[in-house]
Design an enzyme around this catalytic site. Structure first.
Site, PDB file in Angstrom:
ATOM      1  N   ASP A  13       0.820  -1.223   0.000  1.00  0.00           N
ATOM      2  CA  ASP A  13       0.000   0.000   0.000  1.00  0.00           C
ATOM      3  C   ASP A  13       0.849   1.267   0.000  1.00  0.00           C
ATOM      4  O   ASP A  13       0.426   2.308   0.500  1.00  0.00           O
ATOM      5  CB  ASP A  13      -0.951   0.029   1.217  1.00  0.00           C
ATOM      6  N   LYS A  16       2.367   2.064  -5.166  1.00  0.00           N
ATOM      7  CA  LYS A  16       3.016   1.502  -6.355  1.00  0.00           C
ATOM      8  C   LYS A  16       2.236   1.802  -7.621  1.00  0.00           C
ATOM      9  O   LYS A  16       2.813   1.984  -8.691  1.00  0.00           O
ATOM     10  CB  LYS A  16       3.181  -0.011  -6.186  1.00  0.00           C
ATOM     11  N   GLY A  40      -4.277  -4.407  -4.267  1.00  0.00           N
ATOM     12  CA  GLY A  40      -4.939  -3.352  -5.020  1.00  0.00           C
ATOM     13  C   GLY A  40      -4.064  -2.132  -5.232  1.00  0.00           C
ATOM     14  O   GLY A  40      -3.200  -1.816  -4.426  1.00  0.00           O
ATOM     15  N   HIS A  41      -4.282  -1.457  -6.355  1.00  0.00           N
ATOM     16  CA  HIS A  41      -3.613  -0.197  -6.647  1.00  0.00           C
ATOM     17  C   HIS A  41      -4.692   0.854  -6.936  1.00  0.00           C
ATOM     18  O   HIS A  41      -5.662   0.574  -7.615  1.00  0.00           O
ATOM     19  CB  HIS A  41      -2.728  -0.294  -7.898  1.00  0.00           C
ATOM     20  N   GLN A 223       1.748  -6.096  -3.152  1.00  0.00           N
ATOM     21  CA  GLN A 223       2.076  -6.098  -1.720  1.00  0.00           C
ATOM     22  C   GLN A 223       3.404  -5.387  -1.455  1.00  0.00           C
ATOM     23  O   GLN A 223       3.663  -4.355  -2.042  1.00  0.00           O
ATOM     24  CB  GLN A 223       2.093  -7.539  -1.176  1.00  0.00           C
TER      25      GLN A 223
END
Length: 427
Positions: A13, A16, A40-41, A223
């Site tokens: 988180d 990225k 998630g991004h 991650q």
């Protein structure tokens, strides 16, 4: 040439997605090399916000080919839903490539993930319940289902039956659940075959050829370093290798072809799920970081645990990844503090420790040793160069750079694509 790896240098988180998207206009391929839809991004383009769970961030960059590598585990339903959502918003997803060797998350993997986590009770790991771990376990146990298996119904049926032989015993006798019918699983998985087929390719060959031709390939980790199954805070980790070595195995590209490794660092620290977190805050500062930083998981929806910057884990990330650069994100969130603590070492059993302890027991008992840096109150979101930052913000960045062991080449001063200060080009 360059082939670059971009990865999280903390517990994930870190931002990225923004970093990948920023580079996306200059690269030819963006490759996810591990993880699944548990990572998630969030990418902000203009006034549009995109939440990506499985797809590479490069899918938002015209001219860039997004790739899902062999090291990723793919939930076909999630993949098709995410593609559909982007198509509805006018995003061209036709260039996506998916490795035929990537493993598929099946319904029984998801079921086992959820029932196992509930069964563990207080000892639970804090998984997302999306079947990621059980799918990687099947891969290692050689009973996994790969994308290419969708195109041979006989092989698919044999593999599903073999996988369920033991799993149904567990479900019925240990978890008091009904056995799963293999024929129903096969039927469901085959529904996805034709929809996915246009994207399936020999991605290892394509990527190696691209690098040899001088094209720019960016490998995007999910991650973060401290969630790596080998190098993270085990067992509170993911089931794959987000570290730089994972890019080689998860995409089929040799280490001699990697030219740069960029670590994404948040200007403070967060993590989701259970596990040790030395600088975690339980006071008003922690809540303030969570609120200002919008610290809620893109995929999980869970509030992130928040704490001050930890230079010990930053140094560790530099070491195990061979980092050449850092991208520091969310510096703007720290605006308004009179002074900002930075963890420079740990105290363990009365001794000062400046490197991450290999012992899980020691790390659980680590207490942060803080140095305090002067804060700033000026709005930094409009800064376009390092000199535009307030002097105290500049000093904070320089201190983090010195403590972390690699140069900070870019700084995020806001969530937008254009709210970034580039100090040194990554390309």
């Amino acid at each position: 040439m360059p082939a670059l790896v971009l990865l999280g240098a903390q517990w994930g988180d870190e931002g990225k997605g923004k970093a990948t998207d920023l580079l996306g206009g200059s690269v030819d391929y963006v490759v996810r090399y591990q993880g699944g839809n548990n990572a998630g991004h969030t990418v902000v383009v203009g006034d549009q916000k995109y939440a990506l769970h499985l797809l590479p961030s490069g899918i938002l960059s015209p001219g860039c080919t997004p790739v899902i590598g062999n090291g990723v585990v793919v939930d076909p339903a999630v993949l098709l839903s995410e593609l559909s959502g982007l198509n509805e918003r006018g995003v061209d997803t036709s260039k996506l490539l998916i490795s035929g060797n990537a493993h598929l998350i099946t319904p029984y993997n998801v079921t086992l993930d959820k029932v196992t986590e509930r069964f563990l009770g207080k000892r639970k790991i804090g998984t997302t319940g999306r079947g990621i771990g059980p799918t990687y376990a099947d891969k290692i146990n050689r009973v996994g289902i790969r994308v290419q298996d969708l195109y041979d119904e006989s092989i698919l049926a044999q593999k599903v039956e073999a996988a369920l032989e033991v799993k149904n015993q567990l479900l019925a006798k240990l978890y008091n659940r009904r056995a799963i019918e293999s024929a129903k699983i096969v039927e469901e998985m085959l529904q996805y075959a034709e929809q996915i087929k246009p994207y399936v390719a020999d991605t290892t060959l394509i990527l190696n050829n691209a690098i040899d031709e001088g094209k720019v390939v960016l490998f995007e980790g999910g991650q973060g370093t401290l969630l790596d199954v080998d190098h993270g805070t085990y067992p509170f980790v993911t089931s794959s290798n987000p570290t730089s070595g994972g890019a080689c195995t998860g995409a089929g590209v040799g280490p001699t072809k990697i030219s740069r490794v960029i670590g994404i660092l948040k200007a403070y620290t967060t993590r989701v799920g259970a596990g040790p977190f030395p600088t975690e805050l339980f006071d008003e500062d922690g809540e303030k970081l969570r609120t200002i930083g919008h610290e809620r998981g893109v995929t999980t929806g869970r509030d992130r645990r928040c704490g001050w910057f930890d230079a010990v884990i930053a140094r560790y990330a530099t070491r195990v990844n061979g980092l050449t650069d850092f991208f520091l994100t969310k510096l703007d969130v720290l605006t308004g503090w009179e002074r900002i603590p930075v963890c420079v070492a740990y105290e363990i059993d009365g001794k000062r420790v400046e490197e991450l302890p290999y012992s899980q027991t020691d790390f659980h008992h680590a207490k942060p040793v803080y140095e305090y840096l002067p804060g700033w109150s000026e709005d930094i979101s409009k800064a376009k160069s390092f000199s535009d930052l307030p002097k105290n913000a500049q000093a904070y960045v320089k201190a983090l750079e010195e403590m972390s062991g690699a140069p900070i080449s870019a700084i995020g001063v806001g969530p937008g694509r254009d709210e970034t200060i580039e100090i040194n080009s990554f390309l």
